[in-house]
Structure formats: structure tokens, C-alpha cells
Design a protein around this motif. Structure first.
Motif, PDB file in Angstrom:
ATOM      1  N   VAL A   1      26.889  35.721  40.616  1.00  0.00           N
ATOM      2  CA  VAL A   1      26.415  34.536  39.911  1.00  0.00           C
ATOM      3  C   VAL A   1      26.595  33.337  40.829  1.00  0.00           C
ATOM      4  O   VAL A   1      27.597  33.232  41.540  1.00  0.00           O
ATOM      5  N   ASN A   2      25.611  32.459  40.841  1.00  0.00           N
ATOM      6  CA  ASN A   2      25.678  31.262  41.682  1.00  0.00           C
ATOM      7  C   ASN A   2      27.024  30.561  41.485  1.00  0.00           C
ATOM      8  O   ASN A   2      27.441  30.324  40.353  1.00  0.00           O
ATOM      9  N   PRO A   3      27.715  30.233  42.590  1.00  0.00           N
ATOM     10  CA  PRO A   3      29.026  29.586  42.489  1.00  0.00           C
ATOM     11  C   PRO A   3      29.025  28.302  41.661  1.00  0.00           C
ATOM     12  O   PRO A   3      30.048  27.936  41.075  1.00  0.00           O
ATOM     13  N   LEU A   4      27.890  27.603  41.597  1.00  0.00           N
ATOM     14  CA  LEU A   4      27.811  26.392  40.783  1.00  0.00           C
ATOM     15  C   LEU A   4      27.979  26.707  39.304  1.00  0.00           C
ATOM     16  O   LEU A   4      28.386  25.847  38.519  1.00  0.00           O
ATOM     17  N   ILE A   5      27.673  27.965  38.922  1.00  0.00           N
ATOM     18  CA  ILE A   5      27.839  28.397  37.536  1.00  0.00           C
ATOM     19  C   ILE A   5      29.171  29.114  37.348  1.00  0.00           C
ATOM     20  O   ILE A   5      29.909  28.841  36.399  1.00  0.00           O
ATOM     21  N   SER A   6      29.492  30.032  38.269  1.00  0.00           N
ATOM     22  CA  SER A   6      30.687  30.862  38.103  1.00  0.00           C
ATOM     23  C   SER A   6      31.982  30.050  38.137  1.00  0.00           C
ATOM     24  O   SER A   6      33.012  30.506  37.640  1.00  0.00           O
ATOM     25  N   GLN A   7      31.946  28.839  38.709  1.00  0.00           N
ATOM     26  CA  GLN A   7      33.159  28.015  38.744  1.00  0.00           C
ATOM     27  C   GLN A   7      33.660  27.642  37.349  1.00  0.00           C
ATOM     28  O   GLN A   7      34.820  27.277  37.167  1.00  0.00           O
ATOM     29  N   PHE A   8      32.781  27.771  36.347  1.00  0.00           N
ATOM     30  CA  PHE A   8      33.156  27.407  34.984  1.00  0.00           C
ATOM     31  C   PHE A   8      33.746  28.578  34.198  1.00  0.00           C
ATOM     32  O   PHE A   8      34.163  28.417  33.061  1.00  0.00           O
ATOM     33  N   PHE A   9      33.780  29.784  34.813  1.00  0.00           N
ATOM     34  CA  PHE A   9      34.206  30.970  34.082  1.00  0.00           C
ATOM     35  C   PHE A   9      35.341  31.689  34.794  1.00  0.00           C
ATOM     36  O   PHE A   9      35.436  31.675  36.023  1.00  0.00           O
ATOM     37  N   ASN A  10      36.177  32.356  34.006  1.00  0.00           N
ATOM     38  CA  ASN A  10      37.147  33.323  34.495  1.00  0.00           C
ATOM     39  C   ASN A  10      36.885  34.649  33.784  1.00  0.00           C
ATOM     40  O   ASN A  10      36.254  34.679  32.728  1.00  0.00           O
ATOM     41  N   ALA A  11      37.352  35.742  34.375  1.00  0.00           N
ATOM     42  CA  ALA A  11      37.182  37.063  33.765  1.00  0.00           C
ATOM     43  C   ALA A  11      38.538  37.720  33.610  1.00  0.00           C
ATOM     44  O   ALA A  11      39.385  37.628  34.505  1.00  0.00           O
ATOM     45  N   ASN A  12      38.742  38.378  32.469  1.00  0.00           N
ATOM     46  CA  ASN A  12      39.981  39.108  32.229  1.00  0.00           C
ATOM     47  C   ASN A  12      39.716  40.599  32.339  1.00  0.00           C
ATOM     48  O   ASN A  12      38.869  41.145  31.635  1.00  0.00           O
ATOM     49  N   ILE A  13      40.419  41.270  33.252  1.00  0.00           N
ATOM     50  CA  ILE A  13      40.289  42.696  33.449  1.00  0.00           C
ATOM     51  C   ILE A  13      41.688  43.315  33.390  1.00  0.00           C
ATOM     52  O   ILE A  13      42.541  43.009  34.229  1.00  0.00           O
ATOM     53  N   SER A  14      41.893  44.170  32.384  1.00  0.00           N
ATOM     54  CA  SER A  14      43.210  44.809  32.194  1.00  0.00           C
ATOM     55  C   SER A  14      44.328  43.765  32.218  1.00  0.00           C
ATOM     56  O   SER A  14      45.330  43.903  32.918  1.00  0.00           O
ATOM     57  N   GLU A  15      44.118  42.700  31.438  1.00  0.00           N
ATOM     58  CA  GLU A  15      45.097  41.626  31.257  1.00  0.00           C
ATOM     59  C   GLU A  15      45.323  40.802  32.523  1.00  0.00           C
ATOM     60  O   GLU A  15      46.221  39.968  32.569  1.00  0.00           O
ATOM     61  N   LYS A  16      44.536  41.031  33.547  1.00  0.00           N
ATOM     62  CA  LYS A  16      44.604  40.200  34.750  1.00  0.00           C
ATOM     63  C   LYS A  16      43.407  39.259  34.771  1.00  0.00           C
ATOM     64  O   LYS A  16      42.293  39.647  34.426  1.00  0.00           O
ATOM     65  N   GLU A  17      43.661  38.029  35.164  1.00  0.00           N
ATOM     66  CA  GLU A  17      42.599  37.035  35.169  1.00  0.00           C
ATOM     67  C   GLU A  17      42.059  36.837  36.582  1.00  0.00           C
ATOM     68  O   GLU A  17      42.817  36.714  37.538  1.00  0.00           O
ATOM     69  N   PHE A  18      40.725  36.841  36.682  1.00  0.00           N
ATOM     70  CA  PHE A  18      40.067  36.653  37.970  1.00  0.00           C
ATOM     71  C   PHE A  18      39.095  35.489  37.867  1.00  0.00           C
ATOM     72  O   PHE A  18      38.523  35.229  36.801  1.00  0.00           O
ATOM     73  N   ASN A  19      38.898  34.809  38.974  1.00  0.00           N
ATOM     74  CA  ASN A  19      37.869  33.784  39.029  1.00  0.00           C
ATOM     75  C   ASN A  19      36.516  34.480  39.085  1.00  0.00           C
ATOM     76  O   ASN A  19      36.317  35.404  39.877  1.00  0.00           O
ATOM     77  N   ALA A  20      35.578  34.056  38.261  1.00  0.00           N
ATOM     78  CA  ALA A  20      34.273  34.722  38.189  1.00  0.00           C
ATOM     79  C   ALA A  20      33.540  34.703  39.523  1.00  0.00           C
ATOM     80  O   ALA A  20      32.734  35.589  39.801  1.00  0.00           O
ATOM     81  N   LYS A  21      33.821  33.733  40.368  1.00  0.00           N
ATOM     82  CA  LYS A  21      33.119  33.660  41.658  1.00  0.00           C
ATOM     83  C   LYS A  21      33.541  34.784  42.599  1.00  0.00           C
ATOM     84  O   LYS A  21      32.873  35.041  43.602  1.00  0.00           O
ATOM     85  N   ASP A  22      34.635  35.475  42.271  1.00  0.00           N
ATOM     86  CA  ASP A  22      35.100  36.581  43.112  1.00  0.00           C
ATOM     87  C   ASP A  22      34.542  37.933  42.656  1.00  0.00           C
ATOM     88  O   ASP A  22      34.854  38.968  43.255  1.00  0.00           O
ATOM     89  N   ILE A  23      33.733  37.935  41.603  1.00  0.00           N
ATOM     90  CA  ILE A  23      33.233  39.189  41.048  1.00  0.00           C
ATOM     91  C   ILE A  23      31.831  39.471  41.586  1.00  0.00           C
ATOM     92  O   ILE A  23      30.941  38.624  41.535  1.00  0.00           O
ATOM     93  N   MET A  24      31.651  40.661  42.124  1.00  0.00           N
ATOM     94  CA  MET A  24      30.357  41.094  42.634  1.00  0.00           C
ATOM     95  C   MET A  24      29.824  42.202  41.726  1.00  0.00           C
ATOM     96  O   MET A  24      30.580  43.039  41.236  1.00  0.00           O
ATOM     97  N   TYR A  25      28.519  42.219  41.520  1.00  0.00           N
ATOM     98  CA  TYR A  25      27.883  43.207  40.654  1.00  0.00           C
ATOM     99  C   TYR A  25      26.986  44.129  41.480  1.00  0.00           C
ATOM    100  O   TYR A  25      26.432  43.726  42.498  1.00  0.00           O
ATOM    101  N   HIS A  26      26.847  45.369  40.997  1.00  0.00           N
ATOM    102  CA  HIS A  26      25.970  46.340  41.648  1.00  0.00           C
ATOM    103  C   HIS A  26      25.024  46.906  40.596  1.00  0.00           C
ATOM    104  O   HIS A  26      25.430  47.165  39.459  1.00  0.00           O
ATOM    105  N   LEU A  27      23.772  47.071  40.955  1.00  0.00           N
ATOM    106  CA  LEU A  27      22.777  47.646  40.052  1.00  0.00           C
ATOM    107  C   LEU A  27      22.912  49.166  40.095  1.00  0.00           C
ATOM    108  O   LEU A  27      22.709  49.785  41.135  1.00  0.00           O
ATOM    109  N   LYS A  28      23.258  49.770  38.947  1.00  0.00           N
ATOM    110  CA  LYS A  28      23.581  51.193  38.916  1.00  0.00           C
ATOM    111  C   LYS A  28      22.370  52.096  39.083  1.00  0.00           C
ATOM    112  O   LYS A  28      22.469  53.161  39.676  1.00  0.00           O
TER     113      LYS A  28
END
Length: 211
Positions: A110-137
Motif C-alpha cells: 500500500v502506498n506509504p502515504l496511506i499505510s502511515q495511518f494504519f498498524n496491523a496486529n498479527i498474533s498479538e504483535k503490532e506492525f506498521n502497515a508500511k512494512d507489510i508486503m502482499y503477494h498475489l496467490k
């Protein structure tokens, strides 16, 4: 609210006249008046120019509900293409000698200008959304998308370099490249296979197919 009512609302909110909006947008004052009184409906290019003049998103006038749907694979591909073209989603990867991304290297973010507004919780750990990469399955969808991205990438490079050239042959070649790109975009949006296929593959049937 209608499109015309929205134009009038935003125009009056910033305190400008119809004549001033016409001047700022480069659209004839009579057309602005007809838009606001619902006697004529502006097309996408006019909506974009009016929105820019008013300092707002074109979606604020046209709305999302009539422009975006997500029922089929074709809808998904169309939405993904739109997100990439508007740089809301960014494609990362290594290009081969033919300028197409190597599938095994491709990821989406996601464009960093957008992802800066979000965080993601994975297994009770919080990550900055800008550090998350997606792959098309789905590999077939990825390959189709990368084929489109290659020609879109080539078109954008050529348009940036040659769009102002007076040479007719160059302009004709650029127009042909644009047409090829748009043809691929339309083909990728043809699929009627429903996104929810947990009970087997289902296809959306046009409501008037048996008429």
C-alpha cells in the motif's frame, strides 16, 4: 444528492460563482449551469476538471457506489488495475530483459502515504502497515496482471518522452500503444467467475441473458 447538487454544494462552500468555476475548470459557464440544475450530466473528464478546480477528489462528486463493485474475478482485476494506476497500490519486483516483472520477485504494498495511518496486529504483535508486503496467490492472475503492467509501464515511459512531439508517426505509434493497453485492461475485466467459489466455480449471469 445528484452530481449536480454536489457540484453546487462544493462550489458554494468555497464561495465562488458558476462563472468562476467555469474559468477555473475550463468548462463553458452554460455547461456548469446545466450540470448544477441536472439538465446535463458531466462525463468523467469534466468531473475530474471540476473536482480539481474545487480542490476535492473526483469521487466526492461522482461517488464510489456507482464506480466500484467487487463480485467477480473481472471486478477484482479492474479494481487492482485502478489501484495500481492511481498508485494506491505499488508493485515491487525485478524486471527481466523484456521489461516484464519476474513473477517470483513480485510483491505489492500500500502506498506509504496511506499505510502511515494504519498498524496491523498479527498474533498479538503490532506492525506498521508500511512494512507489510502482499503477494498475489493465484499465479494465472499474477501473470495476466504482469502482462498488463508491462505494456502500461512501456506506455507511460513513451508518453512521458514523446507526448509533446509533433511527429505524426510517433503520435500514431503512441496512440496504438495506448489502444493495446486499454484492450488488455478490458479483457482482464471480462471474467464472470464469482469471487466466492467455496462451493465450486460459479459464474455471474447477466439478468437479461434469457430475454
Amino acid at each position: 444528492m445528484t452530481i449536480g447538487e454536489k457540484i453546487k454544494y462544493f462550489r458554494t462552500r468555497i464561495g465562488i460563482t458558476q462563472a468562476k468555476l467555469a474559468e477555473l475548470s475550463g468548462i463553458h459557464p452554460v455547461s456548469i449551469r446545466k450540470y448544477e440544475t441536472n439538465k446535463m450530466v458531466p462525463q468523467s473528464p469534466q468531473i475530474d476538471r471540476i473536482a480539481e478546480a474545487l480542490g476535492i477528489s473526483s469521487f466526492a462528486i461522482a461517488g464510489f457506489e456507482n464506480n466500484i463493485r467487487l463480485e467477480t474475478i473481472g471486478d477484482f482485476m479492474g479494481l487492482l488495475i485502478m489501484l495500481i494506476k492511481t498508485k494506491i497500490v505499488v508493485v515491487n519486483g525485478e524486471r527481466g530483459a523484456d521489461d516484464i516483472y519476474k513473477p517470483e520477485t513480485v510483491s505489492f504494498e500500500v502506498n506509504p502515504l496511506i499505510s502511515q495511518f494504519f498498524n496491523a496486529n498479527i498474533s498479538e504483535k503490532e506492525f506498521n502497515a508500511k512494512d507489510i508486503m502482499y503477494h498475489l496467490k493465484r499465479k494465472n492472475l499474477l501473470q495476466d496482471l504482469l502482462s498488463w503492467e508491462k505494456i502500461n509501464y512501456g506506455y507511460e515511459k513513451c508518453a512521458a518522452k514523446y507526448s509533446d512531439t509533433p511527429d505524426k508517426n510517433t503520435q500514431a505509434a503512441l496512440e496504438q500503444l495506448k489502444n493495446d493497453k486499454e484492450a488488455i485492461e478490458m479483457e482482464l475485466q471480462r471474467s464472470g467467475i464469482l469471487l466466492d467459489t467455496k462451493d465450486g466455480i460459479s459464474v455471474k449471469i447477466p439478468p437479461d441473458i434469457f430475454n
